[in-house]
Each structure stands twice: as structure tokens, then as C-alpha cells.
Design an enzyme around this catalytic site. Structure first.
Site, PDB file in Angstrom:
ATOM      1  N   TRP A  27       0.861  -1.183   0.000  1.00  0.00           N
ATOM      2  CA  TRP A  27       0.000   0.000   0.000  1.00  0.00           C
ATOM      3  C   TRP A  27       0.900   1.237   0.000  1.00  0.00           C
ATOM      4  O   TRP A  27       1.878   1.282   0.742  1.00  0.00           O
ATOM      5  CB  TRP A  27      -0.898  -0.019   1.236  1.00  0.00           C
ATOM      6  CG  TRP A  27      -2.052   0.923   1.142  1.00  0.00           C
ATOM      7  CD1 TRP A  27      -2.147   2.145   1.723  1.00  0.00           C
ATOM      8  CD2 TRP A  27      -3.263   0.722   0.424  1.00  0.00           C
ATOM      9  NE1 TRP A  27      -3.347   2.723   1.422  1.00  0.00           N
ATOM     10  CE2 TRP A  27      -4.059   1.863   0.608  1.00  0.00           C
ATOM     11  CE3 TRP A  27      -3.755  -0.315  -0.368  1.00  0.00           C
ATOM     12  CZ2 TRP A  27      -5.316   2.009   0.047  1.00  0.00           C
ATOM     13  CZ3 TRP A  27      -5.004  -0.171  -0.926  1.00  0.00           C
ATOM     14  CH2 TRP A  27      -5.771   0.970  -0.715  1.00  0.00           C
ATOM     15  N   GLU A  63      -0.768  -5.526   8.546  1.00  0.00           N
ATOM     16  CA  GLU A  63      -0.131  -6.831   8.374  1.00  0.00           C
ATOM     17  C   GLU A  63       1.344  -6.838   8.794  1.00  0.00           C
ATOM     18  O   GLU A  63       1.960  -7.902   8.908  1.00  0.00           O
ATOM     19  CB  GLU A  63      -0.265  -7.286   6.916  1.00  0.00           C
ATOM     20  CG  GLU A  63      -1.683  -7.622   6.500  1.00  0.00           C
ATOM     21  CD  GLU A  63      -2.553  -6.398   6.182  1.00  0.00           C
ATOM     22  OE1 GLU A  63      -3.787  -6.517   6.246  1.00  0.00           O
ATOM     23  OE2 GLU A  63      -1.996  -5.316   5.880  1.00  0.00           O
ATOM     24  N   CYS A  85       3.420   3.256   5.019  1.00  0.00           N
ATOM     25  CA  CYS A  85       2.966   4.636   4.892  1.00  0.00           C
ATOM     26  C   CYS A  85       1.447   4.661   4.978  1.00  0.00           C
ATOM     27  O   CYS A  85       0.755   4.042   4.163  1.00  0.00           O
ATOM     28  CB  CYS A  85       3.426   5.224   3.562  1.00  0.00           C
ATOM     29  SG  CYS A  85       2.830   6.908   3.282  1.00  0.00           S
ATOM     30  N   VAL A  86       0.955   5.375   5.985  1.00  0.00           N
ATOM     31  CA  VAL A  86      -0.484   5.533   6.177  1.00  0.00           C
ATOM     32  C   VAL A  86      -0.781   7.022   6.035  1.00  0.00           C
ATOM     33  O   VAL A  86      -0.236   7.838   6.778  1.00  0.00           O
ATOM     34  CB  VAL A  86      -0.931   5.018   7.565  1.00  0.00           C
ATOM     35  CG1 VAL A  86      -2.448   5.078   7.699  1.00  0.00           C
ATOM     36  CG2 VAL A  86      -0.420   3.601   7.811  1.00  0.00           C
ATOM     37  N   THR A  91     -11.919   9.414   6.828  1.00  0.00           N
ATOM     38  CA  THR A  91     -12.626   8.531   7.757  1.00  0.00           C
ATOM     39  C   THR A  91     -11.709   8.185   8.932  1.00  0.00           C
ATOM     40  O   THR A  91     -10.501   8.407   8.868  1.00  0.00           O
ATOM     41  CB  THR A  91     -13.047   7.216   7.063  1.00  0.00           C
ATOM     42  OG1 THR A  91     -11.863   6.452   6.775  1.00  0.00           O
ATOM     43  CG2 THR A  91     -13.815   7.486   5.771  1.00  0.00           C
ATOM     44  N   HIS A  93     -10.563   5.445   9.664  1.00  0.00           N
ATOM     45  CA  HIS A  93      -9.724   4.301   9.319  1.00  0.00           C
ATOM     46  C   HIS A  93      -8.242   4.589   9.594  1.00  0.00           C
ATOM     47  O   HIS A  93      -7.518   3.725  10.101  1.00  0.00           O
ATOM     48  CB  HIS A  93      -9.934   3.926   7.847  1.00  0.00           C
ATOM     49  CG  HIS A  93      -9.168   2.725   7.411  1.00  0.00           C
ATOM     50  ND1 HIS A  93      -9.507   1.446   7.805  1.00  0.00           N
ATOM     51  CD2 HIS A  93      -8.074   2.600   6.622  1.00  0.00           C
ATOM     52  CE1 HIS A  93      -8.661   0.590   7.275  1.00  0.00           C
ATOM     53  NE2 HIS A  93      -7.773   1.265   6.551  1.00  0.00           N
ATOM     54  N   PHE A 118      10.356   0.542  13.970  1.00  0.00           N
ATOM     55  CA  PHE A 118       9.128   1.138  13.434  1.00  0.00           C
ATOM     56  C   PHE A 118       9.493   2.200  12.391  1.00  0.00           C
ATOM     57  O   PHE A 118       9.921   3.289  12.736  1.00  0.00           O
ATOM     58  CB  PHE A 118       8.339   1.764  14.585  1.00  0.00           C
ATOM     59  CG  PHE A 118       6.974   2.251  14.209  1.00  0.00           C
ATOM     60  CD1 PHE A 118       5.892   1.398  14.228  1.00  0.00           C
ATOM     61  CD2 PHE A 118       6.765   3.577  13.865  1.00  0.00           C
ATOM     62  CE1 PHE A 118       4.619   1.850  13.910  1.00  0.00           C
ATOM     63  CE2 PHE A 118       5.503   4.041  13.551  1.00  0.00           C
ATOM     64  CZ  PHE A 118       4.431   3.176  13.565  1.00  0.00           C
ATOM     65  N   ARG A 132       9.435  12.745   3.437  1.00  0.00           N
ATOM     66  CA  ARG A 132      10.088  11.857   4.403  1.00  0.00           C
ATOM     67  C   ARG A 132      10.637  10.571   3.790  1.00  0.00           C
ATOM     68  O   ARG A 132      11.169   9.724   4.497  1.00  0.00           O
ATOM     69  CB  ARG A 132       9.095  11.511   5.517  1.00  0.00           C
ATOM     70  CG  ARG A 132       8.816  12.696   6.424  1.00  0.00           C
ATOM     71  CD  ARG A 132       7.540  12.533   7.230  1.00  0.00           C
ATOM     72  NE  ARG A 132       7.354  13.644   8.147  1.00  0.00           N
ATOM     73  CZ  ARG A 132       6.892  14.841   7.793  1.00  0.00           C
ATOM     74  NH1 ARG A 132       6.560  15.086   6.524  1.00  0.00           N
ATOM     75  NH2 ARG A 132       6.761  15.812   8.689  1.00  0.00           N
TER      76      ARG A 132
END
Length: 161
Positions: A27, A63, A85-86, A91, A93, A118, A132
Site C-alpha cells: 500500500w 499486516e 505509509c499511512v 474517515t 480508518h 518502526f 520523508r
């Protein structure tokens, strides 16, 4: 002296007899590929060869905890680096994913004998991530690899007390 992002400049050790697994997410792959490249370059600079660093991919950030746990169980690695990467959306989520991966990796670090580093970006927008992963704020994948090297040396020094 500081590097981009105000991380302290530290002389990083030359790796010796170290084996590392790096797990990155599919992702936001254009971001995580750049993080992975930074981590692999740093490990190479530290003296690790291709046989010393194994790479794996998982679908998304949630995951990463499972993957790191399975890799720890193999007993093959001295450190695990997770990269993801989020990006915040409209929302909740984002909050659930960030909380899940953060708590999961924290749990592994408190319960396991090897460090899990991390390297997950949790950002408000894509530009924050680009800054980044090799942009104006450096490469957090490089920093994650540096943390793995330092934690390997820390664990080694504690084991030899």
C-alpha cells in the site's frame, strides 16, 4: 549537529555478523519503495551484504505486525525493520490503522528478544510522505536502518555484560 528532521548525527557502527529482515507494505508502494531503498542503501554502507538482508512485502500496515512476528519466530534475524505509509483520509480508518500497527510493534518489542524497528510514516497528506522518503526531510527508511544497527549493537553490548 543534526540531520533533516532534527535526528541527532551519530556515527553508525559497521555491522558484523548481523542478519536483518525488512518488511514493507504494498500500500502506497511508491512511498514504501523509496523507504526500502533508503534502508537497503544504509545497510550496504554499514557493511551488510545481500545475503545479510532479506526483504518481504505485505499488503498494508496492519499486516506488518503479523509479518514481524512470523520472522521473529524463525530465529534467523538480529533485527526486523517494518516500513509503511499511512496517509490520513476522510474517515477514522487512519486512526485505527495507525493505532493497530503502533501497538502491535510496541508489543513485539516488549515481548521479544530482537528489536523491531518502526519505520511507518503516519502523515496527513502524500506530500508529507514524499518529504520523508527521500525529500526535504530525509529518508525515514535510512533512519530505520540506522536504528536497527544501533539496537543490534545495544543488544550485543547488554548480552556481553
Amino acid at each position: 549537529m543534526s540531520t533533516p528532521g532534527n535526528a541527532p548525527t551519530t556515527p553508525f557502527p559497521i555491522a558484523r555478523d548481523m542478519r536483518v529482515a525488512v518488511v514493507s507494505t504494498l500500500w502506497n508502494k511508491h512511498i514504501t519503495d523509496a523507504l526500502l531503498a533508503g534502508a537497503l542503501d544504509e545497510f550496504k554502507r554499514a557493511g551488510l551484504g545481500k545475503d545479510d538482508v532479506d526483504t518481504f512485502a505485505v499488503p498494508g500496515a496492519v499486516e506488518l505486525t503479523f509479518a514481524a512476528s512470523k520472522l521473529i519466530e524463525t530465529g534467523l534475524y538480529d533485527a526486523i525493520v517494518v516500513l509503511g505509509c499511512v496517509i490520513r483520509g476522510g474517515t477514522p480508518h487512519f486512526d485505527y490503522v495507525c493505532q493497530s500497527v503502533t501497538q502491535g510493534i510496541t508489543h513485539l518489542n516488549s515481548e521479544c528478544d530482537i528489536p523491531v524497528i518502526f519505520g511507518v510514516l503516519t502523515v496527513d497528506c502524500e506530500q508529507d510522505a514524499l518529504d520523508r522518503c527521500g525529500g526535504k526531510l530525509g529518508n525515514k527508511g535510512t533512519e530505520a536502518a540506522q536504528a536497527a544497527l544501533l539496537m543490534y549493537d545495544f543488544a550485543d553490548s547488554v548480552d556481553n555484560l
